[in-house]
Design an enzyme around this catalytic site. Structure first.
Site, PDB file in Angstrom:
ATOM      1  N   ARG A 358       0.807  -1.228   0.000  1.00 37.87           N
ATOM      2  CA  ARG A 358       0.000   0.000   0.000  1.00 37.87           C
ATOM      3  C   ARG A 358       0.837   1.274   0.000  1.00 37.87           C
ATOM      4  O   ARG A 358       0.495   2.207  -0.729  1.00 37.87           O
ATOM      5  CB  ARG A 358      -1.010  -0.004   1.162  1.00 37.87           C
ATOM      6  CG  ARG A 358      -2.085  -1.101   1.012  1.00 37.87           C
ATOM      7  CD  ARG A 358      -3.210  -0.964   2.026  1.00 37.87           C
ATOM      8  NE  ARG A 358      -4.007   0.210   1.792  1.00 37.87           N
ATOM      9  CZ  ARG A 358      -3.974   1.300   2.526  1.00 37.87           C
ATOM     10  NH1 ARG A 358      -3.208   1.377   3.601  1.00 37.87           N
ATOM     11  NH2 ARG A 358      -4.722   2.333   2.211  1.00 37.87           N
ATOM     12  N   TYR A 362      -0.193   3.398  -3.086  1.00 35.52           N
ATOM     13  CA  TYR A 362      -1.128   4.506  -2.826  1.00 35.52           C
ATOM     14  C   TYR A 362      -0.518   5.607  -1.966  1.00 35.52           C
ATOM     15  O   TYR A 362      -1.249   6.456  -1.454  1.00 35.52           O
ATOM     16  CB  TYR A 362      -2.361   4.000  -2.064  1.00 35.52           C
ATOM     17  CG  TYR A 362      -3.106   2.833  -2.646  1.00 35.52           C
ATOM     18  CD1 TYR A 362      -3.834   2.960  -3.834  1.00 35.52           C
ATOM     19  CD2 TYR A 362      -3.137   1.610  -1.993  1.00 35.52           C
ATOM     20  CE1 TYR A 362      -4.556   1.898  -4.341  1.00 35.52           C
ATOM     21  CE2 TYR A 362      -3.858   0.541  -2.499  1.00 35.52           C
ATOM     22  CZ  TYR A 362      -4.564   0.686  -3.679  1.00 35.52           C
ATOM     23  OH  TYR A 362      -5.287  -0.364  -4.169  1.00 35.52           O
ATOM     24  N   CYS A 389      14.399  -4.480  -3.521  1.00 33.65           N
ATOM     25  CA  CYS A 389      15.276  -3.695  -4.380  1.00 33.65           C
ATOM     26  C   CYS A 389      14.488  -2.661  -5.178  1.00 33.65           C
ATOM     27  O   CYS A 389      14.318  -2.787  -6.388  1.00 33.65           O
ATOM     28  CB  CYS A 389      16.055  -4.622  -5.289  1.00 33.65           C
ATOM     29  SG  CYS A 389      17.139  -5.650  -4.314  1.00 33.65           S
ATOM     30  N   GLU A 390      13.974  -1.694  -4.483  1.00 30.22           N
ATOM     31  CA  GLU A 390      13.227  -0.563  -5.041  1.00 30.22           C
ATOM     32  C   GLU A 390      13.476   0.579  -4.078  1.00 30.22           C
ATOM     33  O   GLU A 390      13.202   0.436  -2.878  1.00 30.22           O
ATOM     34  CB  GLU A 390      11.717  -0.789  -4.964  1.00 30.22           C
ATOM     35  CG  GLU A 390      11.021  -1.735  -5.862  1.00 30.22           C
ATOM     36  CD  GLU A 390      11.034  -1.395  -7.331  1.00 30.22           C
ATOM     37  OE1 GLU A 390      10.970  -0.191  -7.672  1.00 30.22           O
ATOM     38  OE2 GLU A 390      11.103  -2.336  -8.125  1.00 30.22           O
ATOM     39  N   TYR A 418      -6.080  -5.349   2.868  1.00 29.24           N
ATOM     40  CA  TYR A 418      -5.279  -5.104   1.661  1.00 29.24           C
ATOM     41  C   TYR A 418      -3.778  -5.188   1.926  1.00 29.24           C
ATOM     42  O   TYR A 418      -3.000  -4.456   1.322  1.00 29.24           O
ATOM     43  CB  TYR A 418      -5.667  -3.758   1.019  1.00 29.24           C
ATOM     44  CG  TYR A 418      -7.153  -3.640   0.805  1.00 29.24           C
ATOM     45  CD1 TYR A 418      -7.799  -4.458  -0.124  1.00 29.24           C
ATOM     46  CD2 TYR A 418      -7.939  -2.758   1.555  1.00 29.24           C
ATOM     47  CE1 TYR A 418      -9.175  -4.387  -0.306  1.00 29.24           C
ATOM     48  CE2 TYR A 418      -9.317  -2.692   1.378  1.00 29.24           C
ATOM     49  CZ  TYR A 418      -9.927  -3.510   0.452  1.00 29.24           C
ATOM     50  OH  TYR A 418     -11.282  -3.450   0.278  1.00 29.24           O
TER      51      TYR A 418
HETATM   52  C1  LIG Z   1     -13.580  -3.096  -2.386  1.00 31.02           C
HETATM   53  C2  LIG Z   1     -15.043  -3.161  -2.386  1.00 31.02           C
HETATM   54  C3  LIG Z   1     -15.742  -3.105  -1.186  1.00 31.02           C
HETATM   55  C4  LIG Z   1     -15.076  -2.895   0.141  1.00 31.02           C
HETATM   56  O1  LIG Z   1     -14.489  -1.661   0.228  1.00 31.02           O
HETATM   57  P1  LIG Z   1     -13.854  -1.194   1.634  1.00 31.02           P
HETATM   58  O2  LIG Z   1     -13.373   0.172   1.367  1.00 31.02           O
HETATM   59  O3  LIG Z   1     -12.739  -2.137   1.921  1.00 31.02           O
HETATM   60  O4  LIG Z   1     -14.925  -1.244   2.649  1.00 31.02           O
HETATM   61  C5  LIG Z   1     -17.109  -3.253  -1.237  1.00 31.02           C
HETATM   62  N1  LIG Z   1     -17.750  -3.417  -2.412  1.00 31.02           N
HETATM   63  C6  LIG Z   1     -17.103  -3.471  -3.581  1.00 31.02           C
HETATM   64  C7  LIG Z   1     -17.854  -3.674  -4.827  1.00 31.02           C
HETATM   65  C8  LIG Z   1     -15.729  -3.325  -3.611  1.00 31.02           C
HETATM   66  O5  LIG Z   1     -15.097  -3.371  -4.782  1.00 31.02           O
END
Ligand SMILES: *Cc1c(COP(=O)(O)O)cnc(C)c1O
Length: 469
Positions: A358, A362, A389-390, A418
């Site tokens: 992440r 992000y 290695c980044e 995630y």
């Molecule tokens: C990723 C996703 C979620 C969950 O999102 P969160 O931010 O983790 O709560 C729910 N519905 C769909 C369709 C998604 O793609």
């Protein structure tokens, strides 16, 4: 609530949720460390009654440590929130892409929640965990014919994203299914929210869902498909959202579309509002509590239904991050350091972007503590670097930490969502083990990948073995 001793204000203690009463726990998504986190008499962090340093000794490092109590608390707060604040039927389904594995699915299933899966692999995992298919909803913007067949065979509900899928599923259902396949239609509501560009999905320029100007055509098509049973509508507007307004607006948009779908004779009775509630990664993150979010969404749905004069549908929410994110930490072992005079001090850990992509993906922010020095003043500003290695493999750019030395246990907080699910074998680094902790017991839920595991799917064609130019 206990208050922090002044001398400990600038130590790892500041991240404890300071609950003495776990009978009435705070909202997990507002806490940086899992709710059971404590500091024991060795000045070491304890989670779920387990000493983190000992967990690392026993299971190795890096290690994902999942606190069962925190996860169950989040499940309950969602479920009870809807029961208390929504007068119609409701269901909470876990967006399993946040972390899909057998043990996580079992725990969440045992709390009575349903599941959202986004691939054949997640569907398979959920089914193997013993989840009944009537609680599973299959998402995704490009499900393959094989995935749709698996969905039909298993009996789960399919959330249709586009025309191709609609037509493919109608054909599969007519050919193979004795009864119409239950579907929801995913719509793009055109609602913007303030989150990272990559995780916004509800605005019109999104790859997900039907565009609003096609909806009536879709309703009309679906109403002529005896092999499909359209039971509801869905939208998901994004992730890590702290505002409540976007979901309140969404309830109104979906209620209007439910009414429209009814006019086409579709037996729609489900309003799925998606997920997206944020969690606290740093002390400046201030998400609404799970209960307040649920209350706001429930009230907005009721008033939208009242306004548009439709009966209260079954309300579904599908949180991922806010269900599991705050219940896990990742423990690493500190290695070497590098001082760049007047610029920055780096300390290196034995993981990084392969177990938590992440930050590099992000620019996500995290906070950390040194698990074996919880009361030490956080007097140093350092950059916590991963081992890949980044140059960009930096887990925390400006971390406040105590003096550290090699062998210390650095714990990164709020890594339940995630992290494992996005982990890779970059640099041929095996993915970490995961344990679930509860009341002093720790159980392995994912084995650490070995070198041998890394070779398991490699194949060496015979003709390459002895060939030399
Ligand atoms: C990723 C996703 C979620 C969950 O999102 P969160 O931010 O983790 O709560 C729910 N519905 C769909 C369709 C998604 O793609």
């Amino acid at each position: 609530m206990l208050s922090i001793d002044r001398n400990l204000e600038n130590s790892g203690h500041q991240y404890l949720s300071q609950v003495d009463d776990l009978e009435n726990p705070p909202s997990p998504n507002q806490s940086l460390l899992p709710l059971t986190a404590k500091v024991n008499k060795n000045d070491t962090l304890e989670i779920g009654g387990c000493d983190v340093e000992l967990l690392v000794k026993r299971f190795g490092s890096p290690l994902y440590i999942l606190d069962e109590f925190t996860l169950r608390t989040a499940c309950r707060q969602y479920r009870e929130g809807f029961a208390n604040h929504y007068s119609g039927e409701s269901q909470v389904i876990y967006a399993s892409k946040a972390w899909s594995c057998l043990a996580v699915c079992r725990i969440i299933d045992s709390e009575g929640l349903g599941f959202d899966v986004v691939s054949g692999g997640e569907l398979y995992t959920t089914l193997q965990a013993g989840v009944s298919s009537d609680k599973i909803y299959f998402h995704g913007n490009n499900k393959s014919a094989a995935e749709l067949e698996l969905a039909v065979e298993s009996g789960c509900t399919v959330i249709i994203d586009n025309w191709l899928e609609l037509k493919t599923l109608a054909a599969i259902s007519s050919a193979k299914s004795p009864k119409p396949v239950p579907i929801l239609l995913r719509l793009t509501p055109g609602i913007e929210c303030h989150t990272h560009e990559y995780i916004k999905t509800g605005h019109l320029d999104s790859k997900f869902g039907f565009d609003p100007n096609q909806i009536e055509e879709v309703f009309s098509f679906v109403s002529g498909q005896p092999a499909l049973n359209c039971i509801g509508l869905h939208a998901h507007i994004g992730s890590q959202i702290f505002e409540q307004q976007p979901h309140q607006d969404l309830a109104d948009v979906l209620a209007q579309w439910l009414k429209k779908a009814n006019e086409y004779g579709l037996p729609v009775n489900i309003l799925n509002i998606g997920g997206g509630l944020g969690i606290r990664y740093t002390e400046t993150d201030d998400p609404p509590s799970i209960t307040n979010w649920v209350k706001a969404v429930s009230e907005a749905t009721e008033s939208a239904c009242h306004k548009h004069q439709i009966p209260l549908p079954k309300l579904i929410a599908e949180p991922g991050r806010s269900l599991i994110g705050s219940s896990c930490v990742t423990a690493y072992t500190v290695g070497g350091n590098k001082e760049v005079p007047d610029i920055r001090n780096y300390i290196a850990i034995d993981g990084g972007m392969s177990d938590n992509p992440r930050p590099i993906t992000y620019q996500s922010l995290y906070r950390s503590v040194i698990a074996n020095k919880m009361s030490a003043p956080m007097s140093r500003n350092v950059t916590v670097a991963g081992k890949h290695c980044e140059s960009g493999d930096v887990v925390i750019k400006d971390a406040n930490l105590p003096e550290t030395e090699p062998g210390d246990i650095l714990v990164v907080m709020a890594t339940g969502a995630y992290n494992y699910s996005m982990a890779s074998n970059y640099n041929r680094i095996g993915r970490p083990a995961a344990v679930v902790v509860n009341q002093g017991e720790a159980n392995l839920i994912i084995e650490r990948e070995t070198y041998q595991n890394l070779l398991e799917r490699d194949r060496l064609p015979e003709r390459l073995i002895d060939f030399r130019v």
